[in-house]
Design an enzyme around this catalytic site. Sequence first.
Site, PDB file in Angstrom:
ATOM      1  N   THR A   1       6.590   2.964  13.548  1.00 58.61           N
ATOM      2  CA  THR A   1       5.179   3.233  13.800  1.00 58.61           C
ATOM      3  C   THR A   1       5.011   4.082  15.049  1.00 58.61           C
ATOM      4  OG1 THR A   1       3.044   2.224  14.236  1.00 58.61           O
ATOM      5  CG2 THR A   1       4.931   1.021  15.032  1.00 58.61           C
TER       6      THR A   1
ATOM      7  N   LEU B   1       6.295 -10.459  -2.373  1.00 65.47           N
ATOM      8  CA  LEU B   1       4.872 -10.667  -2.700  1.00 65.47           C
ATOM      9  C   LEU B   1       4.152 -11.489  -1.625  1.00 65.47           C
ATOM     10  CD1 LEU B   1       5.188 -11.344  -6.561  1.00 65.47           C
ATOM     11  CD2 LEU B   1       5.202  -9.162  -5.325  1.00 65.47           C
TER      12      LEU B   1
ATOM     13  N   SER C   1       1.041  -4.508  20.583  1.00 62.95           N
ATOM     14  CA  SER C   1       0.836  -5.794  19.900  1.00 62.95           C
ATOM     15  C   SER C   1       2.209  -6.382  19.570  1.00 62.95           C
ATOM     16  CB  SER C   1       0.048  -5.606  18.592  1.00 62.95           C
ATOM     17  OG  SER C   1       0.895  -5.050  17.589  1.00 62.95           O
TER      18      SER C   1
ATOM     19  N   LYS D   1       8.558  -3.558  15.706  1.00 69.85           N
ATOM     20  CA  LYS D   1       9.089  -2.260  15.262  1.00 69.85           C
ATOM     21  C   LYS D   1      10.028  -1.672  16.313  1.00 69.85           C
ATOM     22  CE  LYS D   1       6.768  -1.527  11.355  1.00 69.85           C
ATOM     23  NZ  LYS D   1       7.424  -1.401  10.055  1.00 69.85           N
TER      24      LYS D   1
ATOM     25  N   TYR E   1       0.827  -1.223   0.000  1.00 72.62           N
ATOM     26  CA  TYR E   1       0.000   0.000   0.000  1.00 72.62           C
ATOM     27  C   TYR E   1       0.860   1.272   0.000  1.00 72.62           C
ATOM     28  CZ  TYR E   1      -3.410   3.244   2.306  1.00 72.62           C
ATOM     29  OH  TYR E   1      -4.221   4.291   2.675  1.00 72.62           O
ATOM     30  N   CYS E   2       1.712   1.430   0.988  1.00 73.59           N
ATOM     31  CA  CYS E   2       2.551   2.641   1.041  1.00 73.59           C
ATOM     32  C   CYS E   2       3.672   2.568   0.014  1.00 73.59           C
ATOM     33  CB  CYS E   2       3.176   2.811   2.422  1.00 73.59           C
ATOM     34  SG  CYS E   2       2.007   2.937   3.775  1.00 73.59           S
TER      35      CYS E   2
ATOM     36  N   TYR F   1       3.168  -7.152  16.691  1.00 69.41           N
ATOM     37  CA  TYR F   1       3.642  -6.405  15.523  1.00 69.41           C
ATOM     38  C   TYR F   1       4.327  -5.108  15.951  1.00 69.41           C
ATOM     39  CZ  TYR F   1       3.362  -2.439  12.442  1.00 69.41           C
ATOM     40  OH  TYR F   1       3.678  -1.278  11.788  1.00 69.41           O
ATOM     41  N   HIS F   2       3.623  -4.293  16.770  1.00 68.51           N
ATOM     42  CA  HIS F   2       4.215  -3.016  17.172  1.00 68.51           C
ATOM     43  C   HIS F   2       5.533  -3.255  17.913  1.00 68.51           C
ATOM     44  CE1 HIS F   2      -0.001  -1.548  16.452  1.00 68.51           C
ATOM     45  NE2 HIS F   2       0.620  -0.471  16.058  1.00 68.51           N
TER      46      HIS F   2
ATOM     47  N   VAL G   1     -16.666   0.719  15.771  1.00 65.72           N
ATOM     48  CA  VAL G   1     -15.802   1.385  16.767  1.00 65.72           C
ATOM     49  C   VAL G   1     -15.568   0.387  17.902  1.00 65.72           C
ATOM     50  CG1 VAL G   1     -15.678   3.257  18.459  1.00 65.72           C
ATOM     51  CG2 VAL G   1     -16.623   3.682  16.167  1.00 65.72           C
TER      52      VAL G   1
HETATM   53  P1  NAD Z   1       1.612  -3.757   3.013  1.00 61.21           P
HETATM   54  O1  NAD Z   1       1.347  -5.061   3.659  1.00 61.21           O
HETATM   55  O2  NAD Z   1       0.592  -3.213   2.070  1.00 61.21           O
HETATM   56  O3  NAD Z   1       3.010  -3.812   2.240  1.00 61.21           O
HETATM   57  C1  NAD Z   1       4.153  -4.407   2.761  1.00 61.21           C
HETATM   58  C2  NAD Z   1       4.902  -5.062   1.604  1.00 61.21           C
HETATM   59  O4  NAD Z   1       6.113  -5.650   2.108  1.00 61.21           O
HETATM   60  C3  NAD Z   1       4.094  -6.175   0.942  1.00 61.21           C
HETATM   61  O5  NAD Z   1       4.039  -5.978  -0.453  1.00 61.21           O
HETATM   62  C4  NAD Z   1       4.865  -7.447   1.307  1.00 61.21           C
HETATM   63  O6  NAD Z   1       4.802  -8.435   0.290  1.00 61.21           O
HETATM   64  C5  NAD Z   1       6.275  -6.929   1.523  1.00 61.21           C
HETATM   65  N1  NAD Z   1       7.086  -7.743   2.458  1.00 61.21           N
HETATM   66  C6  NAD Z   1       6.747  -8.133   3.709  1.00 61.21           C
HETATM   67  N2  NAD Z   1       7.726  -8.877   4.240  1.00 61.21           N
HETATM   68  C7  NAD Z   1       8.713  -8.963   3.306  1.00 61.21           C
HETATM   69  C8  NAD Z   1       9.980  -9.611   3.262  1.00 61.21           C
HETATM   70  N3  NAD Z   1      10.427 -10.340   4.288  1.00 61.21           N
HETATM   71  N4  NAD Z   1      10.734  -9.484   2.142  1.00 61.21           N
HETATM   72  C9  NAD Z   1      10.285  -8.748   1.084  1.00 61.21           C
HETATM   73  N5  NAD Z   1       9.084  -8.133   1.065  1.00 61.21           N
HETATM   74  C10 NAD Z   1       8.315  -8.242   2.171  1.00 61.21           C
HETATM   75  O7  NAD Z   1       1.899  -2.692   4.183  1.00 61.21           O
HETATM   76  P2  NAD Z   1       1.799  -1.094   4.150  1.00 61.21           P
HETATM   77  O8  NAD Z   1       0.504  -0.708   4.705  1.00 61.21           O
HETATM   78  O9  NAD Z   1       2.227  -0.590   2.841  1.00 61.21           O
HETATM   79  O10 NAD Z   1       2.909  -0.732   5.212  1.00 61.21           O
HETATM   80  C11 NAD Z   1       4.245  -0.546   4.796  1.00 61.21           C
HETATM   81  C12 NAD Z   1       5.124  -0.222   5.994  1.00 61.21           C
HETATM   82  O11 NAD Z   1       4.660   0.972   6.618  1.00 61.21           O
HETATM   83  C13 NAD Z   1       5.117  -1.304   7.061  1.00 61.21           C
HETATM   84  O12 NAD Z   1       6.413  -1.462   7.575  1.00 61.21           O
HETATM   85  C14 NAD Z   1       4.197  -0.751   8.122  1.00 61.21           C
HETATM   86  O13 NAD Z   1       4.567  -1.221   9.373  1.00 61.21           O
HETATM   87  C15 NAD Z   1       4.401   0.737   7.992  1.00 61.21           C
HETATM   88  N6  NAD Z   1       3.211   1.497   8.396  1.00 61.21           N
HETATM   89  C16 NAD Z   1       2.016   1.329   7.736  1.00 61.21           C
HETATM   90  C17 NAD Z   1       0.907   2.064   8.144  1.00 61.21           C
HETATM   91  C18 NAD Z   1      -0.444   1.930   7.496  1.00 61.21           C
HETATM   92  O14 NAD Z   1      -1.403   2.562   7.968  1.00 61.21           O
HETATM   93  N7  NAD Z   1      -0.593   1.166   6.416  1.00 61.21           N
HETATM   94  C19 NAD Z   1       1.034   2.951   9.210  1.00 61.21           C
HETATM   95  C20 NAD Z   1       2.266   3.102   9.850  1.00 61.21           C
HETATM   96  C21 NAD Z   1       3.343   2.360   9.435  1.00 61.21           C
HETATM   97  N1  USQ Z   2     -10.121   0.318  15.631  1.00 59.03           N
HETATM   98  C1  USQ Z   2     -11.493   0.450  15.770  1.00 59.03           C
HETATM   99  N2  USQ Z   2     -12.283  -0.098  14.818  1.00 59.03           N
HETATM  100  C2  USQ Z   2     -11.781  -0.740  13.718  1.00 59.03           C
HETATM  101  C3  USQ Z   2     -10.396  -0.853  13.574  1.00 59.03           C
HETATM  102  C4  USQ Z   2      -9.587  -0.316  14.552  1.00 59.03           C
HETATM  103  O1  USQ Z   2     -11.986   1.041  16.742  1.00 59.03           O
HETATM  104  O2  USQ Z   2     -12.581  -1.219  12.908  1.00 59.03           O
HETATM  105  C5  USQ Z   2      -9.239   0.912  16.642  1.00 59.03           C
HETATM  106  C6  USQ Z   2      -8.233  -0.054  17.257  1.00 59.03           C
HETATM  107  O3  USQ Z   2      -8.758  -0.702  18.372  1.00 59.03           O
HETATM  108  C7  USQ Z   2      -7.082   0.889  17.578  1.00 59.03           C
HETATM  109  C8  USQ Z   2      -7.166   1.949  16.510  1.00 59.03           C
HETATM  110  O4  USQ Z   2      -8.472   1.884  15.969  1.00 59.03           O
HETATM  111  O5  USQ Z   2      -7.302   1.496  18.807  1.00 59.03           O
HETATM  112  C9  USQ Z   2      -6.167   1.768  15.391  1.00 59.03           C
HETATM  113  O6  USQ Z   2      -6.311   0.466  14.824  1.00 59.03           O
HETATM  114  P1  USQ Z   2      -5.881   0.188  13.303  1.00 59.03           P
HETATM  115  O7  USQ Z   2      -6.193  -1.219  12.995  1.00 59.03           O
HETATM  116  O8  USQ Z   2      -6.424   1.253  12.434  1.00 59.03           O
HETATM  117  O9  USQ Z   2      -4.309   0.473  13.360  1.00 59.03           O
HETATM  118  P2  USQ Z   2      -3.117  -0.324  14.075  1.00 59.03           P
HETATM  119  O10 USQ Z   2      -3.515  -1.661  14.519  1.00 59.03           O
HETATM  120  O11 USQ Z   2      -2.524   0.583  15.106  1.00 59.03           O
HETATM  121  O12 USQ Z   2      -2.090  -0.498  12.882  1.00 59.03           O
HETATM  122  C10 USQ Z   2      -2.044   0.381  11.759  1.00 59.03           C
HETATM  123  C11 USQ Z   2      -1.197  -0.289  10.684  1.00 59.03           C
HETATM  124  C12 USQ Z   2       0.220  -0.483  11.240  1.00 59.03           C
HETATM  125  C13 USQ Z   2       0.763   0.847  11.704  1.00 59.03           C
HETATM  126  C14 USQ Z   2      -0.167   1.530  12.705  1.00 59.03           C
HETATM  127  C15 USQ Z   2       0.237   2.957  12.998  1.00 59.03           C
HETATM  128  O13 USQ Z   2      -1.762  -1.551  10.331  1.00 59.03           O
HETATM  129  O14 USQ Z   2       1.047  -1.028  10.225  1.00 59.03           O
HETATM  130  O15 USQ Z   2       2.014   0.653  12.293  1.00 59.03           O
HETATM  131  O16 USQ Z   2      -1.480   1.613  12.127  1.00 59.03           O
HETATM  132  S1  USQ Z   2      -0.099   3.419  14.682  1.00 59.03           S
HETATM  133  O17 USQ Z   2      -1.479   3.085  14.984  1.00 59.03           O
HETATM  134  O18 USQ Z   2       0.130   4.840  14.795  1.00 59.03           O
HETATM  135  O19 USQ Z   2       0.813   2.639  15.498  1.00 59.03           O
END
Ligand code: NAD
Ligand code: USQ
Length: 383
Positions: free
Chosen positions: A144, A33, A179, A185, A11-12, A181-182, A254
Site C-alpha cells: 500500500t 471467504l 494504522s 503491510k 474487490y481487487c 493495518y498499514h 470529508v
Molecule cells: P477485500 O477485502 O475486498 O478482499 C480481500 C480478500 O482476501 C477477501 O475475499 C478475503 O476473504 C480474503 N482473505 C483475507 N484474509 C485471508 C486469509 N488469511 N486467507 C485467505 N483469504 C483471505 O480487499 P481488496 O479491496 O480487494 O484489497 C485486496 C488487497 O489489495 C489487500 O491486500 C489490500 O491491502 C490491497 N489494497 C487495496 C486497496 C483498495 O482500495 N481496495 C488499495 C491498496 C491496496
Molecule cells: N477519508 C475521508 N472521508 C471518508 C473516508 C476517508 O476524508 O469518508 C480520508 C481518510 O481520513 C484518509 C483518506 O481519506 O485520509 C483515505 O482513507 P480511505 O479509507 O479511503 O483509505 P485508507 O484507509 O488509506 O485505506 C484504503 C484501503 C487500503 C489501502 C489504502 C491505500 O482500504 O486497503 O491499502 O487505501 S493508501 O491510502 O494509499 O494507503
Amino acid sequence: MKVLVIGGDGYCGWATALYLSNRGYEVGILDSLVRRHWDNELGVETLTPIAPIQQRLQRWQDLTGKSIDLFIGDITNYSFLHKALHQFQPDAIVHFGEQRSAPFSMIDREHAVLTQVNNVVGTLNLLYIMREDFPDCHLVKLGTMGEYGTPNIDIEEGYITIEHNGRKDTLPYPKQPGSMYHLSKVHDSHNIHFACRIWGLRATDLNQGIVYGVLTEETGMDELLINRLDYDGVFGTALNRFCIQAAVGHPLTVYGKGGQTRGFLDIRDTVRCIELAIANPAQPGEFRVFNQFTELFSVGDLAMMVKKAGNAMGLNIDINNIENPRIEKEEHYFNAKNTKLLDLGLEPHYLSDSLLDSLLNFAVKYQKRVDNNQILPTVSWHR
Ligand code: NAD
Ligand code: USQ
C-alpha cells in the site's frame, strides 16, 4: 502460465482473476471467504449484491468456456496452503488475501492482533512454501502507498539513495504508516525483502493507492459477476464512498480539513498493473517495488469533483467536514513517483467526468441497498 489469485473473492482479486482468465492465463482463486464473514459480523453489506463464489465461477464458465480452479481455505493454515499450492502448481502468485481496512484494524486490540496475524502470518507461510517447493515462482504482493506515510520529501518507488558521512547507499525508503493495518503491510514488505535477499526468491511489492470504480470489462458482463463495492465507514474507501453518499443524498464525509492527499487509481488499472507485473517478472533474488497509482488527489478536492458531477445529474449534494476520527496530517506535502508501471506500458484511465457519472449512476441503481446508519465513521484513532 498458471496464476494463483489469493483473495480472489474480494474487490481487487475478483476483477483481477476474471481479467487474467479472459486473457488466457490459467487462473486459480484461493480465498477463505473471511471478508464475507467480517461484513456479517459488522452488519454491513456491499452496495452490490454479490453471488456466492461458486455461482460466480459457474457463470464465468458458462459465459466464456473458461474455468477457474477454486481453493477455499485460510493461508494462515500452513497445511491447507501447502496442499493447495501443490495441487495448483503456480508460476505466479498474486497475493490480495489480507485484512485491508485501516479502521477495522483500529477497533481495538483484538482487531489489531487479528489484522497483523492474518496478514503477516499468511504472507510468511507463503514465503516458506515458496522457499521449500516453488523457488522460481514470482510473488506479486499487494502492498500500500500508506506504508510511506506523508513525509515532507518526495516518495520514491521502494528505495532511496542516501549520502551519509561521505558514503552512499540505496536503502529501503523510510516507512511511517498511519494504522495497524498499514503497519502490517510494512512488516510484510520487510519479510518479503528478507526472503528475496537471503533465499533468492523473486517478488514484486505493489504499493497500491486507493482503488475506485466497480466495472471492468469482465465483471460487467453479467449480474452474477458483479463486483463488491463497499460504502460503510469501516471498509468503504474515499471516492467510492463519496459517490454512494451522493446517490443517497447523504452529505459527503470529508474528515477534518480534507487536505489529506493520496494516490488513486481506477480498478481497470489495478487489473492491468497486475498483468504487467506478472508478464515482466522480478529476477531471482530481486525485491522489486512499484508505486501503483495513477493520480494524486486530496479528499477535499475529490468531494468537490463528486459534488460537481452529481449536481450536473440533478443530485443535491452537501459536503460536511466532520471531525476526523483518524490521527493524520490534514495539510501536507505529498509527491510520490509512479513511473515504473508506466515504463512497462500502463496506459492509465484517469479520473474523468464520465467515470464519475457512471459510478454515480451505478450507485443510484443500487441505492435501496444502502443502510444510512453504516455511513458515518464509528472507529476512532483517539484514545
Ligand atoms: P477485500 O477485502 O475486498 O478482499 C480481500 C480478500 O482476501 C477477501 O475475499 C478475503 O476473504 C480474503 N482473505 C483475507 N484474509 C485471508 C486469509 N488469511 N486467507 C485467505 N483469504 C483471505 O480487499 P481488496 O479491496 O480487494 O484489497 C485486496 C488487497 O489489495 C489487500 O491486500 C489490500 O491491502 C490491497 N489494497 C487495496 C486497496 C483498495 O482500495 N481496495 C488499495 C491498496 C491496496
Ligand atoms: N477519508 C475521508 N472521508 C471518508 C473516508 C476517508 O476524508 O469518508 C480520508 C481518510 O481520513 C484518509 C483518506 O481519506 O485520509 C483515505 O482513507 P480511505 O479509507 O479511503 O483509505 P485508507 O484507509 O488509506 O485505506 C484504503 C484501503 C487500503 C489501502 C489504502 C491505500 O482500504 O486497503 O491499502 O487505501 S493508501 O491510502 O494509499 O494507503
